[in-house]
Structures are given as structure tokens and as C-alpha cells.
Design a protein around this motif. Sequence first.
Motif, PDB file in Angstrom:
ATOM      1  N   PHE A 195       0.846  -1.169   0.037  1.00 27.70           N
ATOM      2  CA  PHE A 195      -0.043   0.019   0.037  1.00 27.70           C
ATOM      3  C   PHE A 195       0.965   1.079   0.151  1.00 27.70           C
ATOM      4  O   PHE A 195       1.700   1.390   0.959  1.00 27.70           O
ATOM      5  CB  PHE A 195      -0.845   0.008   1.084  1.00 27.70           C
ATOM      6  CG  PHE A 195      -1.813   1.198   1.362  1.00 27.70           C
ATOM      7  CD1 PHE A 195      -2.966   1.408   0.517  1.00 27.70           C
ATOM      8  CD2 PHE A 195      -1.413   2.095   2.400  1.00 27.70           C
ATOM      9  CE1 PHE A 195      -3.652   2.524   0.624  1.00 27.70           C
ATOM     10  CE2 PHE A 195      -2.384   3.171   2.515  1.00 27.70           C
ATOM     11  CZ  PHE A 195      -3.317   3.504   1.683  1.00 27.70           C
ATOM     12  N   GLN A 200      -3.262   7.423  -2.805  1.00 26.39           N
ATOM     13  CA  GLN A 200      -4.449   6.861  -2.402  1.00 26.39           C
ATOM     14  C   GLN A 200      -5.059   7.896  -1.595  1.00 26.39           C
ATOM     15  O   GLN A 200      -4.712   8.397  -0.823  1.00 26.39           O
ATOM     16  CB  GLN A 200      -4.258   5.461  -1.586  1.00 26.39           C
ATOM     17  CG  GLN A 200      -3.433   4.366  -2.290  1.00 26.39           C
ATOM     18  CD  GLN A 200      -4.257   3.599  -3.190  1.00 26.39           C
ATOM     19  OE1 GLN A 200      -3.691   2.988  -3.954  1.00 26.39           O
ATOM     20  NE2 GLN A 200      -5.410   3.719  -3.320  1.00 26.39           N
ATOM     21  N   ASN A 202      -8.634   8.109   0.794  1.00 31.24           N
ATOM     22  CA  ASN A 202      -9.863   7.680   1.680  1.00 31.24           C
ATOM     23  C   ASN A 202     -10.833   8.552   1.438  1.00 31.24           C
ATOM     24  O   ASN A 202     -11.169   9.450   2.108  1.00 31.24           O
ATOM     25  CB  ASN A 202      -9.298   7.492   3.165  1.00 31.24           C
ATOM     26  CG  ASN A 202     -10.421   7.325   4.058  1.00 31.24           C
ATOM     27  OD1 ASN A 202     -10.689   7.668   5.200  1.00 31.24           O
ATOM     28  ND2 ASN A 202     -11.356   6.346   3.585  1.00 31.24           N
ATOM     29  N   PHE A 217     -10.208   2.776   0.285  1.00 30.59           N
ATOM     30  CA  PHE A 217      -9.305   3.776  -0.234  1.00 30.59           C
ATOM     31  C   PHE A 217      -9.633   3.897  -2.020  1.00 30.59           C
ATOM     32  O   PHE A 217      -9.936   2.733  -2.615  1.00 30.59           O
ATOM     33  CB  PHE A 217      -7.679   3.443  -0.442  1.00 30.59           C
ATOM     34  CG  PHE A 217      -7.297   3.986   0.941  1.00 30.59           C
ATOM     35  CD1 PHE A 217      -6.908   4.997   1.247  1.00 30.59           C
ATOM     36  CD2 PHE A 217      -7.584   3.130   1.878  1.00 30.59           C
ATOM     37  CE1 PHE A 217      -6.303   5.558   2.431  1.00 30.59           C
ATOM     38  CE2 PHE A 217      -7.153   3.353   3.326  1.00 30.59           C
ATOM     39  CZ  PHE A 217      -6.303   4.608   3.525  1.00 30.59           C
ATOM     40  N   SER A 219      -8.196   7.066  -5.340  1.00 30.53           N
ATOM     41  CA  SER A 219      -7.046   7.761  -5.595  1.00 30.53           C
ATOM     42  C   SER A 219      -7.147   9.064  -5.791  1.00 30.53           C
ATOM     43  O   SER A 219      -8.540   9.749  -5.951  1.00 30.53           O
ATOM     44  CB  SER A 219      -6.472   7.298  -7.027  1.00 30.53           C
ATOM     45  OG  SER A 219      -7.422   7.492  -7.997  1.00 30.53           O
ATOM     46  N   PHE A 226      -2.133   2.790  -8.337  1.00 33.37           N
ATOM     47  CA  PHE A 226      -2.976   2.801  -7.220  1.00 33.37           C
ATOM     48  C   PHE A 226      -3.919   1.527  -7.512  1.00 33.37           C
ATOM     49  O   PHE A 226      -4.068   1.009  -8.617  1.00 33.37           O
ATOM     50  CB  PHE A 226      -3.937   3.944  -7.166  1.00 33.37           C
ATOM     51  CG  PHE A 226      -4.853   4.409  -8.299  1.00 33.37           C
ATOM     52  CD1 PHE A 226      -6.128   3.799  -8.130  1.00 33.37           C
ATOM     53  CD2 PHE A 226      -4.400   4.965  -9.479  1.00 33.37           C
ATOM     54  CE1 PHE A 226      -6.933   3.940  -9.232  1.00 33.37           C
ATOM     55  CE2 PHE A 226      -5.324   5.149 -10.301  1.00 33.37           C
ATOM     56  CZ  PHE A 226      -6.620   4.650 -10.379  1.00 33.37           C
ATOM     57  N   HIS A 227      -4.849   1.233  -6.673  1.00 30.83           N
ATOM     58  CA  HIS A 227      -5.768  -0.035  -6.512  1.00 30.83           C
ATOM     59  C   HIS A 227      -6.816   0.453  -5.585  1.00 30.83           C
ATOM     60  O   HIS A 227      -6.717   1.664  -4.820  1.00 30.83           O
ATOM     61  CB  HIS A 227      -5.076  -1.282  -6.004  1.00 30.83           C
ATOM     62  CG  HIS A 227      -3.958  -1.829  -6.900  1.00 30.83           C
ATOM     63  ND1 HIS A 227      -3.873  -2.731  -7.730  1.00 30.83           N
ATOM     64  CD2 HIS A 227      -2.470  -1.294  -6.732  1.00 30.83           C
ATOM     65  CE1 HIS A 227      -2.951  -2.991  -8.524  1.00 30.83           C
ATOM     66  NE2 HIS A 227      -1.725  -2.186  -7.628  1.00 30.83           N
ATOM     67  N   TRP A 229      -8.682  -0.348  -2.168  1.00 33.45           N
ATOM     68  CA  TRP A 229      -8.068  -1.257  -0.820  1.00 33.45           C
ATOM     69  C   TRP A 229      -9.292  -0.930   0.082  1.00 33.45           C
ATOM     70  O   TRP A 229      -9.827  -0.102   0.152  1.00 33.45           O
ATOM     71  CB  TRP A 229      -6.737  -0.367  -0.404  1.00 33.45           C
ATOM     72  CG  TRP A 229      -5.766  -0.638  -1.413  1.00 33.45           C
ATOM     73  CD1 TRP A 229      -5.123   0.195  -2.001  1.00 33.45           C
ATOM     74  CD2 TRP A 229      -4.366  -1.574  -0.869  1.00 33.45           C
ATOM     75  NE1 TRP A 229      -3.835  -0.126  -2.658  1.00 33.45           N
ATOM     76  CE2 TRP A 229      -3.467  -1.213  -1.916  1.00 33.45           C
ATOM     77  CE3 TRP A 229      -4.273  -2.543   0.086  1.00 33.45           C
ATOM     78  CZ2 TRP A 229      -2.217  -2.051  -2.173  1.00 33.45           C
ATOM     79  CZ3 TRP A 229      -2.926  -3.477  -0.353  1.00 33.45           C
ATOM     80  CH2 TRP A 229      -2.172  -3.043  -1.346  1.00 33.45           C
ATOM     81  N   ASN A 259      -7.616  -5.983  -1.616  1.00 31.08           N
ATOM     82  CA  ASN A 259      -7.341  -5.356  -2.618  1.00 31.08           C
ATOM     83  C   ASN A 259      -8.062  -5.620  -3.765  1.00 31.08           C
ATOM     84  O   ASN A 259      -8.088  -6.854  -4.104  1.00 31.08           O
ATOM     85  CB  ASN A 259      -5.561  -5.496  -3.043  1.00 31.08           C
ATOM     86  CG  ASN A 259      -5.094  -4.903  -4.224  1.00 31.08           C
ATOM     87  OD1 ASN A 259      -5.782  -4.795  -5.163  1.00 31.08           O
ATOM     88  ND2 ASN A 259      -4.156  -3.982  -3.998  1.00 31.08           N
ATOM     89  N   TRP A 266      -5.727  -0.057 -11.036  1.00 30.32           N
ATOM     90  CA  TRP A 266      -7.118   0.858 -10.544  1.00 30.32           C
ATOM     91  C   TRP A 266      -8.120  -0.253  -9.603  1.00 30.32           C
ATOM     92  O   TRP A 266      -7.968  -0.812  -8.924  1.00 30.32           O
ATOM     93  CB  TRP A 266      -7.829   1.291 -11.806  1.00 30.32           C
ATOM     94  CG  TRP A 266      -6.622   2.325 -12.679  1.00 30.32           C
ATOM     95  CD1 TRP A 266      -5.195   2.134 -12.208  1.00 30.32           C
ATOM     96  CD2 TRP A 266      -6.962   3.035 -13.703  1.00 30.32           C
ATOM     97  NE1 TRP A 266      -4.698   3.050 -13.248  1.00 30.32           N
ATOM     98  CE2 TRP A 266      -5.695   3.837 -13.884  1.00 30.32           C
ATOM     99  CE3 TRP A 266      -8.177   3.441 -14.245  1.00 30.32           C
ATOM    100  CZ2 TRP A 266      -5.568   4.643 -15.042  1.00 30.32           C
ATOM    101  CZ3 TRP A 266      -7.875   4.371 -15.356  1.00 30.32           C
ATOM    102  CH2 TRP A 266      -6.548   5.097 -15.673  1.00 30.32           C
ATOM    103  N   SER A 268     -10.726   1.433  -7.940  1.00 33.96           N
ATOM    104  CA  SER A 268     -10.843   2.484  -6.869  1.00 33.96           C
ATOM    105  C   SER A 268     -12.296   2.539  -6.205  1.00 33.96           C
ATOM    106  O   SER A 268     -13.113   2.069  -6.767  1.00 33.96           O
ATOM    107  CB  SER A 268     -10.704   3.909  -6.999  1.00 33.96           C
ATOM    108  OG  SER A 268      -9.085   4.056  -6.978  1.00 33.96           O
TER     109      SER A 268
END
Length: 493
Positions: A195, A200, A202, A217, A219, A226-227, A229, A259, A266, A268
Motif C-alpha cells: 500500500f 491513495q 480515503n 481507498f 485515488s 493505485f488500487h 483497498w 485489494n 485501478w 478504486s
Amino acid sequence: MPNRGGDPPSSATAGVFTYHNNLARTGLNPHETILTPENVNSQLFGKLFTNAVDGYVYAQPLYVPGVSLPDGLHNVLYIATENDSVYAFDADRAGPPLWHASLLEGGTPVPYTDFGCDQIVPQVGITSTPAIDPATGTLYVVAMVKFRSANGPRYAHRLHALDIVSGAEKFGGPVSIGGSVRGTGEGQVRGSIAFDPFPQLNRAGLALTNGVVYVAFASHCDLQWFHGWVFAYEAGNSQSSNSGAKSRPTKLRLRAIYNTTPNGFWGSIWQAGGAPPIDAQGNIFVATGNGTFGGVDYGNTLLKLRLRENSLRAVDFFTPFDEKVLDKQDIDFGASGPVLLPDQPGGHPHLVVSVGKSGSIYVVDRDGMGTFVDKGSDRQIVQVIRGAMAGNYATPAYWNGHVYFGGLNEPLKAFSLTNGRLSTAAVSHSPGIFQYPGTSPSVSADGTENGVVWALQNDEHYRSGPAVLHAYDATDLSRELYNSEVAGDRDVA
């Protein structure tokens, strides 16, 4: 109704401890006995006072009645700002904060120029809505902070547990959010994805249930690496259990990480700030934006997650048949917050409703979500209303057989819900429109009576113009009861 200054504190609700009032995220307060469609008007209703804070407020305010402070009982309003501050105000009268906690701890909020992204300006601090545990008197909140060092800037997302009476840290907080998962996706190093706090965001509100805090999370402006999370933290407890059950730990502790695209990129979790809804069995629902789909990757998907021991896993999902088009054209499925509907008669009693940038409304059976069927339609789910609105960046609300949607550049719309199916067109709509970003409505009512839909118009925010508070008759949105511009300067926000 205006408070007369000397009136004792009173409350028409048990409290607002979480985003959109409850874990289903319906936005409903069903215990309002004071405000009605008859008295919400510019003659009897209006702004009482204004209190200043030190930064922009993206997080929904929370409310706890009857908090015992050293000087007596207060109904308390909790406000979090992008300057990494949390304020506790008396909800009934103007005055200085009951307490103010800065969560900077030697750092600063993050200037938006660090990201090269102007979606949140001028700084990024606390963006998501906190969550309150009334049993322990604890407010959980995530703050993004920038620290300076000889090796350059360091960024962190920190989970805090604050005493709602004093603002003091509890349960060993704060803790820096971090960890890694196995995967071959973007940013992987030797088969592991760590991470990275910098790209990222929130945005989604915190979710709290069964002693666990969930933090999701997204981005900043689709910055790279980014992913999506989701982190699950044991929320801590100030006392041991006397019931014979295993007691919760006295400190915040990371329990599980999920994840959304471990082998891709991505995916998100924005949800327009909406917190993940949680059902009676403790399942968590999140909607993702565009990104990799297939295998263990879930871009543009409505996910059902389940925590078991120290593992958070996807146990079911729904992905629209046209996910490739949504992905290519940046039409995020997860641009809106999903909502769990009350139990319905018929073969699909447990439903979740979601709508995103496409403006199509999806009604999905939570017990069998349909996964993905590449057949040119989404026949496997309960209902799809394609093109129901131009787009949606908000969380719907529910009351008494109606679902309210605040779409983009459109009026606020009400769809009726009968036997688990929505009307295919709106049954009423507001007289005015809500431009970008639309609106996340909420509803106050006394059970099934005296419903009022509340909606905040924010489309002047780019020009620092005023917000406008609207109130509508929940049985007929064409009847506007009040807005904060009708009384001249008196009520302007």
C-alpha cells in the motif's frame, strides 16, 4: 424549528453515528417528531447560527445527543476538516468548540499541488466521514498527513480513535495504515503489492460493525500505481467482556487487507464519499471504479466482502455486461454509494441498489448477485433501468417505498419501490436541477408519516459560491417546502 436560546438541550433522534444515518446507508432518520411538511417553511424554520472551522468540510457531520461533559450534558455535533482537525460543537447554540483536536502531530495537510490534482483543494486532510461507536464513546477518523524529513516528504494515512468527550486519543491510536497483499499487478515487487499512501485517497466513509472499522481507498485524479483497498482494523475496547465471549483488544490492530485488483490496476472505491453498507450478517458491500476485471480483479464491480478470522474476501459480486465499455470510456460503476433496501416481499427479499456515471440503476439480489454474464444484457440481476438519469455521483436515500436519486444536472427524482422492483420512471421530481456533483439526499420522518427530503445544492463550489439547503415533501418532490435562499440573507450558507 428555531431554538429560543434558553431552551434545554433536546433531541429528536437517537444520534447520527455513521454516514447516511445507518449501516444500510438509507439516509433515513425515522424518529423525527418535530419537523414536518407543515412547519418546514421560511416563517417557522431557518438558520440558527454559524460556527467557523479551519478548513473545508467534505465529511458528513455526526451527532451524539446527551454527551456528559464536565459542565453538563450537551447534544454534540462532530465536524472533521481538510486541515486535519476534528471539532466538537454544542448542537443547540453558537459558541466556541467544546473541544478541538488537531491530528497533524508535527506534519501538515497535503497541498493539492503535490498530487497535480485539483479535485480537492487547497489541501487534503480528512476527507471521509468518521464513524462513532456510542458504546465506547469513540470517534474513528482517518487523516492524511505530510511529514518532512532529510530524505524528502513522507505521506501517511492515520487511523485515530478519539474520545467523544475530550478528543483525546484512545486504544493506542493513531496507527499508520499500511500493509501488502500478494499479486502481480501494478506496483508489484517480487509478487507483492504494498500500500502506497501517496496516490491513495480515503474518500469513502468509514464503516464500523462488530468491533471492526473498515477503511476503503480510491485515488487522486487516477494517479498511477493505485488500487482499490479495504483495511479492517479491530476497533479496540476500554473494558473486557463479562459475557464469557472473547474480549476485544485494547488497542487498534490491523486484522485484514483486501485489494480489488491484485493482478491488475485501478478499481478504486470512491462511492461519492458513501461508506460501505453492511448487512445483518456483517457482509460489506463496495462498488469499484474502472480498472482490470477478470479472475481476482474486480474493476467496475459491486462486491460483497466477508471478514473471517484475519481474512477479508470477496464472496459474491455483480459486474455489468458492458464493463469493457465502462472501463474504456471512464464511466465508473462505483461513482455512487450503494444502498441496502429494507426486506421486500417475493423471491428476492434482500436487495442492494447502485447507480454510477452511466446513470443506469441496478437492483441486485444480495443473496445471489449474479456475477458476470457476457450476454449483451444484465438479465441475471433483479432489475436494470438503463439511462434512468444522466449520471450519478451521490448516494441515494430510501423512505416508505420510495428511493430518491440526486443525479447529475437533473432534478432530484423519486422512484417507487413495489414488491422489490422500482418504477421504471420517476414518480415525482424536484422543480429545480442539481448541477455537478448532484446531491446525496436524506430523509427525516416520524415512521411512515411526515417525510421530508433534504438535499444540499453544492454546484457553486468551484466559484466559492453559497450552498443551498432544500427541503421537499417526501410524498411529492414537486412540492418544495423550503430553501435557504428564500429568506434573503438570513439563511444563506
